[in-house]
Motif scaffolding. Sequence first.
Motif, PDB file in Angstrom:
ATOM      1  N   ALA A  16       9.609   0.876  -8.099  1.00 42.35           N
ATOM      2  CA  ALA A  16       8.867   1.733  -7.174  1.00 42.35           C
ATOM      3  C   ALA A  16       7.955   0.885  -6.283  1.00 42.35           C
ATOM      4  O   ALA A  16       7.819   1.162  -5.082  1.00 42.35           O
ATOM      5  CB  ALA A  16       8.050   2.759  -7.953  1.00 42.35           C
ATOM      6  N   GLY A  17       7.346  -0.145  -6.857  1.00 45.06           N
ATOM      7  CA  GLY A  17       6.498  -1.028  -6.062  1.00 45.06           C
ATOM      8  C   GLY A  17       7.269  -1.771  -4.995  1.00 45.06           C
ATOM      9  O   GLY A  17       6.846  -1.845  -3.839  1.00 45.06           O
ATOM     10  N   LEU A  18       8.425  -2.312  -5.372  1.00 44.43           N
ATOM     11  CA  LEU A  18       9.259  -3.001  -4.388  1.00 44.43           C
ATOM     12  C   LEU A  18       9.735  -2.046  -3.303  1.00 44.43           C
ATOM     13  O   LEU A  18       9.751  -2.401  -2.115  1.00 44.43           O
ATOM     14  CB  LEU A  18      10.451  -3.663  -5.078  1.00 44.43           C
ATOM     15  N   VAL A  97       2.395  -0.103   1.891  1.00 47.33           N
ATOM     16  CA  VAL A  97       2.429  -1.430   1.270  1.00 47.33           C
ATOM     17  C   VAL A  97       1.384  -1.520   0.153  1.00 47.33           C
ATOM     18  O   VAL A  97       1.652  -2.069  -0.924  1.00 47.33           O
ATOM     19  CB  VAL A  97       2.213  -2.543   2.322  1.00 47.33           C
ATOM     20  N   ILE A  98       0.202  -0.953   0.386  1.00 42.21           N
ATOM     21  CA  ILE A  98      -0.855  -0.965  -0.632  1.00 42.21           C
ATOM     22  C   ILE A  98      -0.406  -0.220  -1.887  1.00 42.21           C
ATOM     23  O   ILE A  98      -0.641  -0.666  -3.010  1.00 42.21           O
ATOM     24  CB  ILE A  98      -2.152  -0.347  -0.073  1.00 42.21           C
ATOM     25  N   VAL A  99       0.263   0.916  -1.707  1.00 37.98           N
ATOM     26  CA  VAL A  99       0.796   1.662  -2.858  1.00 37.98           C
ATOM     27  C   VAL A  99       1.776   0.784  -3.622  1.00 37.98           C
ATOM     28  O   VAL A  99       1.751   0.709  -4.855  1.00 37.98           O
ATOM     29  CB  VAL A  99       1.452   2.986  -2.412  1.00 37.98           C
ATOM     30  N   GLY A 100       2.633   0.092  -2.908  1.00 38.32           N
ATOM     31  CA  GLY A 100       3.610  -0.790  -3.554  1.00 38.32           C
ATOM     32  C   GLY A 100       2.969  -1.923  -4.314  1.00 38.32           C
ATOM     33  O   GLY A 100       3.361  -2.232  -5.444  1.00 38.32           O
ATOM     34  N   VAL A 101       1.980  -2.556  -3.716  1.00 38.51           N
ATOM     35  CA  VAL A 101       1.288  -3.659  -4.394  1.00 38.51           C
ATOM     36  C   VAL A 101       0.570  -3.139  -5.644  1.00 38.51           C
ATOM     37  O   VAL A 101       0.568  -3.800  -6.691  1.00 38.51           O
ATOM     38  CB  VAL A 101       0.316  -4.361  -3.421  1.00 38.51           C
ATOM     39  N   GLY A 102      -0.012  -1.954  -5.540  1.00 35.71           N
ATOM     40  CA  GLY A 102      -0.658  -1.354  -6.710  1.00 35.71           C
ATOM     41  C   GLY A 102       0.328  -1.109  -7.840  1.00 35.71           C
ATOM     42  O   GLY A 102       0.033  -1.364  -9.010  1.00 35.71           O
TER      43      GLY A 102
END
Length: 122
Positions: A16-18, A97-102
Amino acid sequence: MITWLTYGITGIAALAGLLCVVLGLIGRKPSDLSLGSAALVELLLLVQLVVAIIAPATGNNIYGDPIEFYAYLICALIIPAAAVFWGLLDRTRWSTVIVGVGLLAVSVMVIRMEVIWTTVAA
């Protein structure tokens, strides 16, 4: 902790992050796909919380520091919720992108929680 649940949460959070990072980098704003994947990870972390509360009562004890374990778990529960909140406030591609990094950070934290649970403290 249940090993298959740990690896399942780790895999889903990493995928999900990727997905969210790629969607953000190609210019997609937060959508049901990106925020929904973060909500799924949050739901799985809530399941992990219930398991972590029940497991010691069934003989599956924490071998490491329980305070460190639960600190990781609480922080891991906060990250997807905060990322979704950010994504709802800031409707730009960078919030995706922030959601993905989280979510990528959560996947690392879940692996660390498994290590804390199964490794004997010195």
